[in-house]
Design a protein around this motif. Structure first.
Motif, short mmCIF file in Angstrom:
data_model
loop_
_atom_site.label_atom_id
_atom_site.label_comp_id
_atom_site.label_asym_id
_atom_site.label_seq_id
_atom_site.Cartn_x
_atom_site.Cartn_y
_atom_site.Cartn_z
N SER A 115 0.85 -1.20 0.00
CA SER A 115 0.00 0.00 0.00
C SER A 115 0.88 1.24 0.00
O SER A 115 1.78 1.37 0.83
CB SER A 115 -0.92 0.00 1.23
OG SER A 115 -1.90 -1.00 1.12
N ASP A 116 0.62 2.13 -0.94
CA ASP A 116 1.38 3.37 -1.01
C ASP A 116 1.18 4.19 0.27
O ASP A 116 0.13 4.08 0.94
CB ASP A 116 0.93 4.18 -2.22
CG ASP A 116 1.18 3.45 -3.53
OD1 ASP A 116 2.16 2.70 -3.62
OD2 ASP A 116 0.36 3.62 -4.46
N GLU A 117 2.15 5.01 0.59
CA GLU A 117 2.08 5.80 1.82
C GLU A 117 0.86 6.70 1.85
O GLU A 117 0.29 6.96 2.92
CB GLU A 117 3.35 6.63 1.98
CG GLU A 117 4.57 5.81 2.39
CD GLU A 117 5.76 6.69 2.75
OE1 GLU A 117 5.55 7.92 2.92
OE2 GLU A 117 6.87 6.15 2.88
N ASP A 118 0.44 7.20 0.70
CA ASP A 118 -0.72 8.08 0.66
C ASP A 118 -1.99 7.36 0.22
O ASP A 118 -2.98 7.99 -0.18
CB ASP A 118 -0.46 9.27 -0.27
CG ASP A 118 -0.14 8.84 -1.70
OD1 ASP A 118 0.21 7.65 -1.90
OD2 ASP A 118 -0.22 9.69 -2.61
N ALA A 119 -1.98 6.04 0.32
CA ALA A 119 -3.18 5.26 -0.03
C ALA A 119 -4.29 5.55 0.97
O ALA A 119 -4.05 5.72 2.17
CB ALA A 119 -2.86 3.77 -0.04
N TYR A 120 -5.52 5.61 0.46
CA TYR A 120 -6.68 5.91 1.31
C TYR A 120 -7.33 4.63 1.81
O TYR A 120 -7.63 3.71 1.04
CB TYR A 120 -7.72 6.73 0.54
CG TYR A 120 -8.99 6.95 1.33
CD1 TYR A 120 -9.02 7.88 2.36
CD2 TYR A 120 -10.13 6.21 1.05
CE1 TYR A 120 -10.18 8.07 3.11
CE2 TYR A 120 -11.30 6.40 1.78
CZ TYR A 120 -11.32 7.33 2.82
OH TYR A 120 -12.47 7.52 3.55
N PHE A 121 -7.53 4.57 3.12
CA PHE A 121 -8.29 3.48 3.73
C PHE A 121 -9.58 4.05 4.29
O PHE A 121 -9.60 5.10 4.94
CB PHE A 121 -7.48 2.82 4.86
CG PHE A 121 -6.36 1.94 4.38
CD1 PHE A 121 -6.56 0.58 4.17
CD2 PHE A 121 -5.10 2.46 4.13
CE1 PHE A 121 -5.54 -0.24 3.72
CE2 PHE A 121 -4.07 1.66 3.67
CZ PHE A 121 -4.30 0.31 3.47
N ASP A 122 -10.67 3.35 4.05
CA ASP A 122 -11.97 3.81 4.53
C ASP A 122 -12.09 3.75 6.04
O ASP A 122 -12.88 4.47 6.64
CB ASP A 122 -13.09 2.96 3.89
CG ASP A 122 -13.08 3.06 2.38
OD1 ASP A 122 -13.70 4.00 1.85
OD2 ASP A 122 -12.43 2.21 1.73
#
Length: 456
Positions: A263-270
């Motif tokens: 997962s990229d560092e700026d990936a969004y998780f709900d």
């Protein structure tokens, strides 16, 4: 915006459809067993269809197989399901890890052990605990019989993309506390439905420090949290596990892509859940679903609703009691959750030089023939048998009441399996989910004890 690990693997496999709507996914690996495949094969015959990718379909026998005298199958339905899968595999050109073969075992153990399970794959099986394979950075999930037939015919499946939930786990596990305790604690704290509608990604320093076998234990029970998928970033530990296995012949060509699966560092998780395991205790379930559990030192909770009342009545327990008050009669070391070599090694350390308590019937069922052979090479079978355990042939065994291995009605069983539903281990059986170490210590002491005081 960056992408999550789940998004990267999912998007690579989309053949058709827009995000937010059902999308057609390509399936890299289809694992099957004797219980959920017969109707699907029959559907192909009725429609005069061939199996789309027999080379990506692999079968094993696990749910119904006896663990004593394995070729003497007395139950007619079990025998019919087994012989039907054997015939279907032959008719449709499917490789089967057959009864007594070197690779036969529980489907979720055979995949990783043979190297079929690999990072970045989409993996399906007609079994809810297929989430186990997500420990490798794969999208792996259980499917129903009609979906099994769809994959048979097309090597694809329509699915709606879930939301992303990150479970960030940090801290050093205390001695005597294990991966099984992590997932049981999460379910106890957040409920059996907190993962519904999400793909779970387990992250953090604790996860990075775990072996592949421990990681599989956690992903295995993502389904008990209501999730269809549980995933972990593949890393050096993953790659070293996969390399050299019989079906991992594409290792050198795939490693570069596998290393991009994070997962990229700026990936969004709900949604994000954080857990520090530094002070985590051994876990024990008291009720009839995995949410109904406590820390070893904690009393069972007060009744808050009719579900609790029914669970207490079924289990023959009361609020305020503790795990050490449970009158155990059986101990089961096995299942796709905790029947790997490391599980048996950990349990053997506790068992060695001791004897099973006279009130306990204790059974060890390696999850695969590979594990059985490796354990016997280490002399673990001798340790268990000398202590009074029964050493069995591989299979799902006492995890579920679908074969001769069942807990008698009304008897409490310390079990390393994944479900403690009413009747799961046999009619009227009372199941308590614990780690292998907790189960081994219970077998010796005749009751649950704080394994932290046993393991040194």
């Amino acid at each position: 915006m960056g992408r999550t690990l789940f998004d990267k693997v999912w998007n690579k496999h989309v053949l058709h459809g827009n995000e937010g709507e059902p999308q057609l996914l390509y399936i890299d690996l289809h694992l099957i067993h004797e219980v959920t495949s017969p109707q699907a094969f029959e559907g192909l015959r009725i429609q005069n269809r061939s199996l789309r990718r027999p080379d990506l379909t692999f079968a094993t026998l696990d749910h119904n197989v006896p663990t004593i005298d394995i070729f003497n199958i007395k139950d007619e339905i079990a025998n019919k399901q087994i012989t039907t899968l054997q015939k279907n595999a032959k008719d449709f050109g499917v490789h089967i890890f057959d009864m007594g073969s070197d690779e036969q075992g529980i489907v979720h153990m055979v995949g990783p052990e043979t190297g079929l399970t690999q990072p970045g794959k989409t993996i399906v099986c007609g079994d809810s605990h297929t989430a186990t394979h997500g420990a490798f950075g794969a999208i792996a999930f259980g499917i129903g019989t009609s979906e099994v037939e769809h994959v048979f015919a097309t090597q694809t499946l329509w699915q709606t993309k879930p939301k992303n939930l990150k479970i960030d786990i940090n801290g050093k596990l205390p001695t005597g506390v294990y991966a099984k305790d992590i997932i049981l604690y999460l379910i106890n704290q957040y409920g059996v439905d907190f993962g519904t509608g999400y793909a779970l990604e387990f992250t953090g320093e604790t996860i990075k420090s775990l072996s592949m076998e421990a990681r599989m234990t956690i992903c295995n029970m993502a389904i008990e949290a209501g999730a269809k998928y549980g995933m972990m970033q593949p890393d050096k530990t993953t790659f070293e596990y996969v390399k050299g296995r019989p079906y991992a012949t594409n290792f050198d060509q795939s490693i570069d892509w596998w290393q991009t699966l994070y997962s990229d560092e700026d990936a969004y998780f709900d949604k994000v859940i954080e857990l520090d395991v530094s002070n985590l205790e051994p876990q024990v379930t008291w009720g009839t679903n995995p949410e109904m559990g406590v820390n070893f030192s904690s009393p069972f909770p007060e009744i808050k609703d009719s579900n609790d009342e029914r669970a207490y009545n079924y289990m023959g327990l009361k609020p305020g009691q503790k795990a050490e008050d449970i009158e155990l009669g059986y101990v089961f070391l096995g299942s796709c959750t905790n029947a790997r070599l490391s599980d048996l090694v950990e349990a053997s350390h506790i068992v060695k030089g001791n004897k099973v308590h006279p009130n306990i019937t204790a059974i060890v069922v390696p999850g695969s023939r590979t594990v059985k052979k490796e354990a016997e090479a280490l002399g673990l079978d001798v340790i268990f048998k000398d202590a009074g355990f029964e050493w069995r042939e591989p299979g799902c065994s006492m995890c579920l009441g679908m074969n001769p291995d069942q807990v008698p009605e009304g008897v409490h069983c310390a079990s390393t399996s994944n479900r403690n539903f009413e009747g799961r281990q046999g009619k009227g059986a009372r199941t308590h989910l614990v780690s292998p170490a907790m189960a081994a210590a219970a077998a010796i002491n005749g009751k649950f004890v704080d394994v932290r005081k046993v393991v040194v």
